[in-house]
Design a protein around this motif. Structure first.
Motif, PDB file in Angstrom:
ATOM      1  N   THR A  51       0.741  -1.261  -0.061  1.00  0.00           N
ATOM      2  CA  THR A  51      -0.122   0.167   0.098  1.00  0.00           C
ATOM      3  C   THR A  51       0.768   1.188   0.187  1.00  0.00           C
ATOM      4  O   THR A  51       0.587   2.166  -0.649  1.00  0.00           O
ATOM      5  N   ILE A  52       1.967   1.302   0.732  1.00  0.00           N
ATOM      6  CA  ILE A  52       2.821   2.524   0.731  1.00  0.00           C
ATOM      7  C   ILE A  52       3.697   2.526  -0.329  1.00  0.00           C
ATOM      8  O   ILE A  52       4.975   3.341  -0.099  1.00  0.00           O
ATOM      9  N   THR A  53       3.812   1.735  -1.306  1.00  0.00           N
ATOM     10  CA  THR A  53       4.998   2.028  -2.326  1.00  0.00           C
ATOM     11  C   THR A  53       5.182   3.195  -2.973  1.00  0.00           C
ATOM     12  O   THR A  53       6.502   3.516  -3.461  1.00  0.00           O
ATOM     13  N   THR A  54       4.070   3.755  -3.461  1.00  0.00           N
ATOM     14  CA  THR A  54       4.206   5.032  -4.299  1.00  0.00           C
ATOM     15  C   THR A  54       3.459   6.219  -3.465  1.00  0.00           C
ATOM     16  O   THR A  54       2.478   6.013  -3.078  1.00  0.00           O
ATOM     17  N   GLY A  55       4.047   7.562  -3.986  1.00  0.00           N
ATOM     18  CA  GLY A  55       3.171   8.594  -3.183  1.00  0.00           C
ATOM     19  C   GLY A  55       3.454   8.873  -1.863  1.00  0.00           C
ATOM     20  O   GLY A  55       4.610   8.504  -1.581  1.00  0.00           O
ATOM     21  N   VAL A  56       2.773   9.704  -1.288  1.00  0.00           N
ATOM     22  CA  VAL A  56       3.143  10.269  -0.081  1.00  0.00           C
ATOM     23  C   VAL A  56       1.966   9.718   0.962  1.00  0.00           C
ATOM     24  O   VAL A  56       0.765   9.754   0.437  1.00  0.00           O
ATOM     25  N   GLN A  57       2.190   9.032   2.068  1.00  0.00           N
ATOM     26  CA  GLN A  57       1.275   8.279   2.937  1.00  0.00           C
ATOM     27  C   GLN A  57       1.551   8.995   4.194  1.00  0.00           C
ATOM     28  O   GLN A  57       2.711   8.940   4.728  1.00  0.00           O
ATOM     29  N   ILE A  58       0.450   9.090   5.007  1.00  0.00           N
ATOM     30  CA  ILE A  58       0.514   9.260   6.361  1.00  0.00           C
ATOM     31  C   ILE A  58      -0.228   8.223   7.008  1.00  0.00           C
ATOM     32  O   ILE A  58      -1.253   7.911   6.692  1.00  0.00           O
ATOM     33  N   VAL A  59       0.516   7.695   7.984  1.00  0.00           N
ATOM     34  CA  VAL A  59      -0.034   6.271   8.504  1.00  0.00           C
ATOM     35  C   VAL A  59      -0.299   6.643  10.010  1.00  0.00           C
ATOM     36  O   VAL A  59       0.919   7.026  10.791  1.00  0.00           O
ATOM     37  N   ASP A  60      -1.386   6.825  10.554  1.00  0.00           N
ATOM     38  CA  ASP A  60      -1.807   6.886  12.001  1.00  0.00           C
ATOM     39  C   ASP A  60      -2.091   5.575  12.734  1.00  0.00           C
ATOM     40  O   ASP A  60      -2.785   4.918  12.510  1.00  0.00           O
ATOM     41  N   PHE A  61      -0.913   5.503  13.620  1.00  0.00           N
ATOM     42  CA  PHE A  61      -0.845   4.678  14.650  1.00  0.00           C
ATOM     43  C   PHE A  61      -1.950   4.961  16.006  1.00  0.00           C
ATOM     44  O   PHE A  61      -1.512   5.916  16.360  1.00  0.00           O
ATOM     45  N   TRP A  62      -2.978   4.294  16.083  1.00  0.00           N
ATOM     46  CA  TRP A  62      -3.973   4.795  17.114  1.00  0.00           C
ATOM     47  C   TRP A  62      -4.558   3.449  17.770  1.00  0.00           C
ATOM     48  O   TRP A  62      -4.306   2.410  17.550  1.00  0.00           O
ATOM     49  N   GLY A 103      -7.616   8.518  23.969  1.00  0.00           N
ATOM     50  CA  GLY A 103      -8.423  10.073  23.943  1.00  0.00           C
ATOM     51  C   GLY A 103      -7.706  10.842  23.051  1.00  0.00           C
ATOM     52  O   GLY A 103      -8.338  11.686  21.959  1.00  0.00           O
ATOM     53  N   PRO A 104      -6.318  11.043  23.243  1.00  0.00           N
ATOM     54  CA  PRO A 104      -5.774  12.041  22.100  1.00  0.00           C
ATOM     55  C   PRO A 104      -6.035  11.378  20.501  1.00  0.00           C
ATOM     56  O   PRO A 104      -6.081  12.143  19.631  1.00  0.00           O
ATOM     57  N   CYS A 105      -5.941  10.066  20.161  1.00  0.00           N
ATOM     58  CA  CYS A 105      -6.328   9.545  19.063  1.00  0.00           C
ATOM     59  C   CYS A 105      -7.507  10.104  18.334  1.00  0.00           C
ATOM     60  O   CYS A 105      -7.724  10.328  17.321  1.00  0.00           O
ATOM     61  N   THR A 109      -8.187  12.057  14.905  1.00  0.00           N
ATOM     62  CA  THR A 109      -9.009  11.617  13.742  1.00  0.00           C
ATOM     63  C   THR A 109      -9.561  12.669  12.993  1.00  0.00           C
ATOM     64  O   THR A 109      -9.642  12.623  11.639  1.00  0.00           O
ATOM     65  N   PRO A 110     -10.493  13.484  13.352  1.00  0.00           N
ATOM     66  CA  PRO A 110     -11.032  14.491  12.530  1.00  0.00           C
ATOM     67  C   PRO A 110     -10.144  15.551  11.874  1.00  0.00           C
ATOM     68  O   PRO A 110     -10.584  15.910  10.731  1.00  0.00           O
ATOM     69  N   ILE A 111      -8.983  15.898  12.614  1.00  0.00           N
ATOM     70  CA  ILE A 111      -8.024  16.474  11.788  1.00  0.00           C
ATOM     71  C   ILE A 111      -7.525  15.761  10.488  1.00  0.00           C
ATOM     72  O   ILE A 111      -7.283  16.355   9.486  1.00  0.00           O
ATOM     73  N   LEU A 112      -7.124  14.490  10.645  1.00  0.00           N
ATOM     74  CA  LEU A 112      -6.746  13.543   9.466  1.00  0.00           C
ATOM     75  C   LEU A 112      -7.867  13.640   8.677  1.00  0.00           C
ATOM     76  O   LEU A 112      -7.546  13.401   7.305  1.00  0.00           O
ATOM     77  N   GLU A 113      -9.168  13.359   8.930  1.00  0.00           N
ATOM     78  CA  GLU A 113     -10.243  13.263   8.140  1.00  0.00           C
ATOM     79  C   GLU A 113     -10.180  14.768   7.169  1.00  0.00           C
ATOM     80  O   GLU A 113     -10.492  14.668   6.063  1.00  0.00           O
ATOM     81  N   ASN A 114     -10.293  15.929   7.747  1.00  0.00           N
ATOM     82  CA  ASN A 114     -10.129  16.757   7.065  1.00  0.00           C
ATOM     83  C   ASN A 114      -8.879  17.326   6.101  1.00  0.00           C
ATOM     84  O   ASN A 114      -9.113  17.474   4.924  1.00  0.00           O
ATOM     85  N   LEU A 115      -7.786  16.504   6.707  1.00  0.00           N
ATOM     86  CA  LEU A 115      -6.523  16.697   5.579  1.00  0.00           C
ATOM     87  C   LEU A 115      -6.809  15.688   4.468  1.00  0.00           C
ATOM     88  O   LEU A 115      -6.548  16.114   3.269  1.00  0.00           O
ATOM     89  N   ARG A 155       8.362  11.342  11.374  1.00  0.00           N
ATOM     90  CA  ARG A 155       7.687  10.636  12.593  1.00  0.00           C
ATOM     91  C   ARG A 155       7.068  11.763  13.443  1.00  0.00           C
ATOM     92  O   ARG A 155       8.094  12.775  13.775  1.00  0.00           O
ATOM     93  N   LEU A 156       5.847  12.138  13.704  1.00  0.00           N
ATOM     94  CA  LEU A 156       5.452  12.926  14.599  1.00  0.00           C
ATOM     95  C   LEU A 156       4.573  11.993  15.638  1.00  0.00           C
ATOM     96  O   LEU A 156       3.493  11.325  15.378  1.00  0.00           O
ATOM     97  N   ILE A 157       4.735  12.625  16.949  1.00  0.00           N
ATOM     98  CA  ILE A 157       4.121  11.771  18.052  1.00  0.00           C
ATOM     99  C   ILE A 157       3.118  13.048  18.900  1.00  0.00           C
ATOM    100  O   ILE A 157       3.735  14.052  18.955  1.00  0.00           O
ATOM    101  N   GLY A 158       2.133  12.395  19.125  1.00  0.00           N
ATOM    102  CA  GLY A 158       0.925  13.331  19.825  1.00  0.00           C
ATOM    103  C   GLY A 158       0.146  14.101  18.956  1.00  0.00           C
ATOM    104  O   GLY A 158       0.301  13.992  17.556  1.00  0.00           O
TER     105      GLY A 158
END
Length: 103
Positions: free
Chosen positions: A12-23, A28-30, A34-40, A85-88
């Motif tokens: 799935t992650i072979t081409t292009g740019v992917q953000i993968v959300d580990f949740w 609670g923070p996840c 989620t709605p921020i990622l949905e908007n993006l 990698r971004l945490i939080g």
């Protein structure tokens, strides 16, 4: 946003740019991320930028493979390579800026 598993992750992650959300469902923070990622995802619909989710409880092997110790953790891939990698919880402006640097 589609869910990734150990069975479909690599292809799935072979081409292009992917953000993968580990949740997790219980995180609670996840729930805030989620709605921020949905908007993006809406902003980048139809482009090479894709956003995916990995449930750490369902995919412990993937979590271990990428050393996930805190959630939410967002991994950024470009053409199959882990590049950031971004945490939080992160706001949409920061995510957009990171994506644009990778495009």
């Amino acid at each position: 946003m589609n869910n990734l598993t150990k069975d479909n992750f690599k292809e799935t992650i072979t081409t292009g740019v992917q953000i993968v959300d580990f949740w997790a469902v219980w995180c609670g923070p996840c729930k805030m991320q989620t709605p921020i990622l949905e908007n993006l995802a809406e902003e980048y619909a139809g482009t090479e930028v894709q956003i995916y989710k990995v449930n750490v409880d369902d995919e412990p092997e993937l979590s271990a493979q990428f050393g996930i110790q805190s959630i939410p953790t967002l991994l950024f891939f470009k053409n199959g390579n882990l590049v950031d990698r971004l945490i939080g919880v992160r706001m949409i402006e920061e995510l957009r800026e990171t994506v644009e640097e990778l495009r």
